[in-house]
Write a protein that holds these residues in place. Structure first.
Motif, PDB file in Angstrom:
ATOM      1  N   ASN A 190     -14.006 -23.875  -6.667  1.00  0.00           N
ATOM      2  CA  ASN A 190     -13.727 -24.669  -8.307  1.00  0.00           C
ATOM      3  C   ASN A 190     -13.882 -24.774  -9.838  1.00  0.00           C
ATOM      4  O   ASN A 190     -13.587 -25.584 -10.815  1.00  0.00           O
ATOM      5  CB  ASN A 190     -12.740 -25.943  -7.800  1.00  0.00           C
ATOM      6  CG  ASN A 190     -11.873 -27.005  -8.622  1.00  0.00           C
ATOM      7  OD1 ASN A 190     -10.764 -25.275  -9.248  1.00  0.00           O
ATOM      8  ND2 ASN A 190     -11.547 -27.842  -9.046  1.00  0.00           N
ATOM      9  N   THR A 199      -8.767 -24.102 -12.110  1.00  0.00           N
ATOM     10  CA  THR A 199      -9.050 -23.474 -10.688  1.00  0.00           C
ATOM     11  C   THR A 199      -9.856 -23.161  -9.809  1.00  0.00           C
ATOM     12  O   THR A 199     -11.319 -23.119  -9.942  1.00  0.00           O
ATOM     13  CB  THR A 199      -7.480 -22.493 -11.447  1.00  0.00           C
ATOM     14  OG1 THR A 199      -6.759 -22.475 -10.422  1.00  0.00           O
ATOM     15  CG2 THR A 199      -8.113 -21.382 -11.460  1.00  0.00           C
ATOM     16  N   ASN A 362      -0.136 -19.571  -9.509  1.00  0.00           N
ATOM     17  CA  ASN A 362      -0.735 -20.790 -10.740  1.00  0.00           C
ATOM     18  C   ASN A 362       0.242 -20.305 -11.592  1.00  0.00           C
ATOM     19  O   ASN A 362       0.529 -19.225 -12.430  1.00  0.00           O
ATOM     20  CB  ASN A 362      -1.863 -20.048 -11.142  1.00  0.00           C
ATOM     21  CG  ASN A 362      -3.049 -19.735 -10.880  1.00  0.00           C
ATOM     22  OD1 ASN A 362      -3.656 -21.291 -10.529  1.00  0.00           O
ATOM     23  ND2 ASN A 362      -3.680 -18.737  -9.941  1.00  0.00           N
ATOM     24  N   THR A 364       1.273 -21.848 -15.130  1.00  0.00           N
ATOM     25  CA  THR A 364       1.200 -22.660 -16.287  1.00  0.00           C
ATOM     26  C   THR A 364       2.196 -23.722 -17.056  1.00  0.00           C
ATOM     27  O   THR A 364       3.031 -21.966 -17.644  1.00  0.00           O
ATOM     28  CB  THR A 364      -0.319 -22.362 -17.324  1.00  0.00           C
ATOM     29  OG1 THR A 364      -1.041 -21.864 -16.720  1.00  0.00           O
ATOM     30  CG2 THR A 364      -0.836 -22.979 -18.215  1.00  0.00           C
ATOM     31  N   THR A 384      -1.705 -25.419  -9.415  1.00  0.00           N
ATOM     32  CA  THR A 384      -2.728 -23.628  -8.119  1.00  0.00           C
ATOM     33  C   THR A 384      -2.052 -24.658  -6.778  1.00  0.00           C
ATOM     34  O   THR A 384      -2.014 -25.812  -6.473  1.00  0.00           O
ATOM     35  CB  THR A 384      -3.719 -23.678  -8.330  1.00  0.00           C
ATOM     36  OG1 THR A 384      -4.399 -23.817  -9.622  1.00  0.00           O
ATOM     37  CG2 THR A 384      -4.243 -22.775  -7.685  1.00  0.00           C
ATOM     38  N   ILE A 425      -4.181 -27.525  -6.077  1.00  0.00           N
ATOM     39  CA  ILE A 425      -4.764 -28.270  -7.686  1.00  0.00           C
ATOM     40  C   ILE A 425      -4.173 -28.125  -8.290  1.00  0.00           C
ATOM     41  O   ILE A 425      -3.492 -27.528  -8.767  1.00  0.00           O
ATOM     42  CB  ILE A 425      -6.042 -26.877  -7.629  1.00  0.00           C
ATOM     43  CG1 ILE A 425      -7.148 -26.739  -7.315  1.00  0.00           C
ATOM     44  CG2 ILE A 425      -6.990 -27.559  -8.893  1.00  0.00           C
ATOM     45  CD1 ILE A 425      -7.265 -25.825  -6.503  1.00  0.00           C
ATOM     46  N   ASN A 427      -4.252 -29.613 -12.590  1.00  0.00           N
ATOM     47  CA  ASN A 427      -4.849 -30.374 -13.806  1.00  0.00           C
ATOM     48  C   ASN A 427      -4.307 -30.009 -15.370  1.00  0.00           C
ATOM     49  O   ASN A 427      -3.178 -28.985 -15.682  1.00  0.00           O
ATOM     50  CB  ASN A 427      -6.192 -27.914 -14.360  1.00  0.00           C
ATOM     51  CG  ASN A 427      -7.289 -29.209 -13.635  1.00  0.00           C
ATOM     52  OD1 ASN A 427      -8.385 -28.836 -13.782  1.00  0.00           O
ATOM     53  ND2 ASN A 427      -7.263 -27.770 -12.217  1.00  0.00           N
ATOM     54  N   GLU A 454      -7.455 -31.432  -6.908  1.00  0.00           N
ATOM     55  CA  GLU A 454      -7.779 -30.728  -5.802  1.00  0.00           C
ATOM     56  C   GLU A 454      -7.845 -31.780  -3.895  1.00  0.00           C
ATOM     57  O   GLU A 454      -8.048 -32.411  -4.268  1.00  0.00           O
ATOM     58  CB  GLU A 454      -8.807 -30.139  -5.827  1.00  0.00           C
ATOM     59  CG  GLU A 454      -8.717 -28.902  -4.301  1.00  0.00           C
ATOM     60  CD  GLU A 454     -10.068 -27.920  -4.579  1.00  0.00           C
ATOM     61  OE1 GLU A 454     -10.370 -27.418  -3.333  1.00  0.00           O
ATOM     62  OE2 GLU A 454     -10.738 -27.566  -5.511  1.00  0.00           O
TER      63      GLU A 454
END
Length: 823
Positions: A190, A199, A362, A364, A384, A425, A427, A454
């Motif tokens: 990570n 990630t 992923n 974003t 993720t 995950i 963020n 996570e």
């Protein structure tokens, strides 16, 4: 046969080029110079005629030449750092002289990397890795990078292959697994970044790299910017972003190991007013391998949208979805003599009923809003998801044993693992950029908040068959103990019968066939659900007084981890750290900077971050610090950059494998890495690109409970590495349109992971190697042909390894032919 086909294609290309040369005799010659407002020539400027295939670059004297049809033409002239010049003209016949003057651009630096990069060069001038766009020369830390142009020219498709261009970075294994400045960085920990957000990857298989704008590595501890991370450095994958101009390209690649690959990249405005921009990258790969039973079937879809509702606001959405089907390759085993050549490099321990299926996404979303000219708000969120479905026959990391407990060096002990698990995950990063000026002091202030988490949810499970069969042959015992010999099932020779048949290293075909695993004794275990989250606040100011820039930053991180999450044995642990970052940059001249920096690193080592429920622990967190000094210079109107650095990194608390015990880790004391790095990237001439590097690294273990480890070079950390790649394009004469690429890579010998079972002289060292690569290019208007030849001379080598049963051989000589079309 492949060579004859390639030569025939090149002959056809030459005939086409000749016919084009004949037709060009009736065209108008448009030529001139491109200069700035001070009258200095601009080499490498792009000159093109709208609606035609005519495009060229200025030479070292700023001179350009185009062949065009008579009539009206709209000329476009572009160069990085200058405003585009558009000029409409009427051409009649003969030769026409037209000189162009470009004006320097007054563009404001972006706050978040939302706008796509238009340049088509090896050199990148700026990066967002510090949460604000900064010129690389103004960052008081070493940064290595590879642009999409370099990646394409070398015919690379994996980040693990790309890093051969970086000083101080090399592969640790086949997986998403690297060594940076002597310290291991892997995709499970990570500490990987995508667009500057934390990630992790599937680790076992690296996805295609066709959706990447560039790969960059910030050297040294980066915890002050991103939280827990490796002390060697952090890898950032920057995805391609939409452009405000239409570009479309497709390519097909065929070559060695039955490789077939198709790629596509489409971008441009989605609306007439360009308030909505799009980009779509697609990739498909179907390839075999030089390794027994190995294959890759990969599909990547990576759409991106940018919404620009006003000059002050930009919103971007990125998705990278990968579907990978393959087998997990645990590497090449060798005989107990430790002779690297005792088995073929193609040998794997898999069987034909093994498989590894992985799905990863992923997603974003990023937004930046400009409140005033010097204040902006920025926010990014990354989600993720990862899913693994695995069936594998793998080594038990030991040889088979006879009745007296002595290793049988031509039999590899085996396990079977069947595993299903998922990982998610999250963020979030929100921060402000404030660039005020107080008197003569110019500030770049970044202040913000990070959240990361996570989770391995409930539902993961694993079946493992290992050990030796008990005397009743109705179960298995994990290890063989000679004193308890009567408890085990013995064969006619008095040797214990393994639960999973040993792999015969000198008769691999008998072991690689499909196995009937229904006769094995499996132990069922739950992949323990885990969960961690962190909350962080930070502030940093890089202020400038004349030629001096000072950077000072501090980050506070509070980390919470749950082992056995949502079970009766759930255990919660907390840790926290203050993480400083200091640096200074002094500009001797506009193109020569010197810098120095001090940074600290921190990385909890809990059940979540280790991603191995059988590792043991609890372990103390990793703590590290780095001192670095260096210089960054630019030449040829900022087209070529040259940098050099010296550094020292210290770390305490690293985890190493426990000798003779599968998966279990142990913690050692202090490690130290000292070294020197040198990098060159950019253009020597407008048609001559180059990237080169050299690094010396002395990374050693200073403290350990295992005496033999003290003082030895750290695993997979070569003392010396060097690389050179250069591409030259011919722009005149009969060979116009052709290009030639040449490369060389050197990696010094490396130790594998220390095993206390053996004496120091029996520790395995993989040898140094030098590889030669080349490429041929030919452009016919919008069509490009490319032939890559890798490892010319078929040098036998190993890219990394763990131990005597898990070595990772490098590819033998191979060839790839690519046809690309832009429209």
């Amino acid at each position: 046969m492949k060579f004859r086909i390639t030569m025939a294609l090149l002959c056809i290309v030459l005939m086409m080029a000749k016919s084009q040369e004949v037709s060009a005799q009736q065209k108008v010659i448009l030529q001139g110079t491109v200069k700035d407002r001070q009258g200095k020539s601009i080499p490498g400027a792009t000159v093109s005629a709208e609606g035609t295939k005519a495009i060229t670059s200025t030479n070292n004297r700023g001179v350009y030449k185009l062949q065009l049809n008579p009539g009206k033409v709209v000329l476009h002239v572009n160069f990085v750092g200058f405003e585009e010049k558009i000029k409409t003209m009427e051409l009649s016949s003969g030769e026409v002289q037209e000189n162009i003057i470009l004006q320097e651009s007054a563009d404001v630096l972006q706050q978040v990397e939302i706008t796509g990069r238009k340049e088509k060069t090896y050199k990148t001038k700026a990066t967002f890795i510090g949460k604000i766009e900064n010129e690389l020369k103004d960052i008081p830390q070493s940064v290595s990078y590879a642009s999409k142009e370099l990646i394409a020219d070398q015919g690379l498709m994996r980040v693990g292959e790309v890093v051969k261009n970086f000083s101080g970075v090399n592969q640790f294994s086949f997986y998403d697994d690297l060594t940076i400045r002597g310290f291991r960085v892997n995709g499970q920990s990570n500490t990987q970044l995508i667009n500057g957000l934390r990630t992790s990857t599937g680790f076992w298989k690296q996805s295609l790299a066709n959706y990447l704008e560039r790969v960059e590595v910030l050297k040294g501890p980066s915890s002050a910017l991103f939280g827990n991370a490796s002390p060697g450095g952090v890898v950032n994958r920057v995805t391609k972003k939409p452009l405000d101009e239409t570009r479309r390209s497709v390519s097909l690649t065929m070559g060695s190991f039955n490789t077939f690959r198709g790629l596509a990249d489409f971008t441009g405005p989605a609306t007439k007013d360009s308030t909505l921009l799009y980009r779509l990258n697609l990739g498909y790969e179907n390839a075999e391998s030089f390794r027994d039973l190995m294959f890759d079937r990969n599909f990547v879809i990576a759409p991106s949208l940018t919404f620009v509702p006003s000059e002050k606001t930009r919103i971007n959405f990125d998705l990278v979805y990968t579907d990978s089907k393959s087998r997990l390759d645990r590497g090449q085993p060798i005989f107990g003599s430790f002779d690297l050549n005792s088995t073929p490099q193609s040998l794997s321990l898999n069987t034909t009923n093994d498989y590894l299926n992985e799905l990863t996404y992923n997603a974003t979303i990023s937004i930046t809003h400009k409140i005033t000219d010097n204040l902006s708000l920025n926010a990014s969120y990354l989600k993720t998801g990862y899913s693994e479905d695995l069936n594998e026959h793998r080594t038990s990391n030991a040889y088979g044993l006879d009745g007296n407990g002595v290793a049988i060096n031509n039999l590899a002990g085996m396990n079977v693992q069947i595993r299903k698990r998922k990982r998610f995950i999250d963020n979030f990063s929100g921060y402000i950029n404030y660039t005020p000026k107080t008197g003569v002091v110019e500030h770049k202030i970044v202040a913000g908040y990070d959240f990361g988490s996570e989770k391995t949810p409930v539902g993961g499970s694993q079946l493992t068959a290992s050990g030796y069969r008990n005397a009743a042959n109705n179960g298995a015992i994990a290890t063989y103990v000679v004193a308890n010999k009567s408890r085990y099932l013995l064969d006619a020779a008095g040797n214990p019968v393994p639960n999973v048949p040993h792999f015969h290293l000198n008769d691999p075909l008998s072991s690689q066939r499909m196995q009937d695993d229904s006769k094995l004794f499996f132990a069922q275990s739950v992949v323990a659900p885990t969960y961690y989250y962190l909350n962080s606040g930070y502030v940093q100011d890089q202020f400038k007084i004349g030629r001096l820039q000072i950077l000072a930053g501090i980050r506070y991180e509070y980390y919470t981890d749950y082992a056995n999450y949502k079970t009766q044995t759930e255990a919660k642990a907390n840790s926290s750290a203050w993480l400083p970052r200091f640096g200074a940059v002094y500009s001797v001249t506009p193109n020569i900077n010197f810098y120095g920096s001090y940074v600290e690193g921190y990385n909890p080592q809990t059940s979540s971050t280790i991603s191995n429920p059988n590792a043991g622990g609890p372990f103390d967190p990793l703590k590290s610090n780095m001192i670095e000094f260096g210089s960054k210079t630019s030449w040829f109107r900022d087209q070529l950059s040259v940098s050099a650095s010296v550094y020292q990194i210290k770390q305490t608390g690293a985890l190493y494998a426990t000798p003779g015990v599968v998966d279990v880790l142990r913690q050692i004391g202090e490690e130290q890495s000292r070294g020197f790095e040198f990098d060159v990237t950019g253009k020597i001439m407008p048609n001559w690109n180059v990237i080169a590097s050299y690094s010396y690294n002395r990374a050693k273990i200073l403290e350990s409970g295992t005496v033999g480890e003290v003082g030895i070079q750290k695993p997979n950390a070569p003392k010396n590495t060097a690389n050179l790649w250069t591409r030259y394009n011919f722009v005149d004469g009969a060979v116009k349109g052709f290009g030639l690429g040449l490369g060389v890579n050197y990696t010094d010998k490396r130790n594998l992971i220390y095993d206390a079972k053996f004496s120091p002289e029996d520790q395995i060292t993989i040898p140094s190697f030098t590889l030669f690569n080349a490429a041929l290019f030919y452009n016919i208007g919008k069509l490009q042909l490319q032939l890559n030849a890798n490892n010319i001379g078929n040098k036998k080598h190993w890219v990394g390894g763990y131990d005597y049963l898990r070595l990772f051989p490098g590819q033998p000589e191979n060839y790839m032919f690519t046809v690309g079309y832009s429209f």
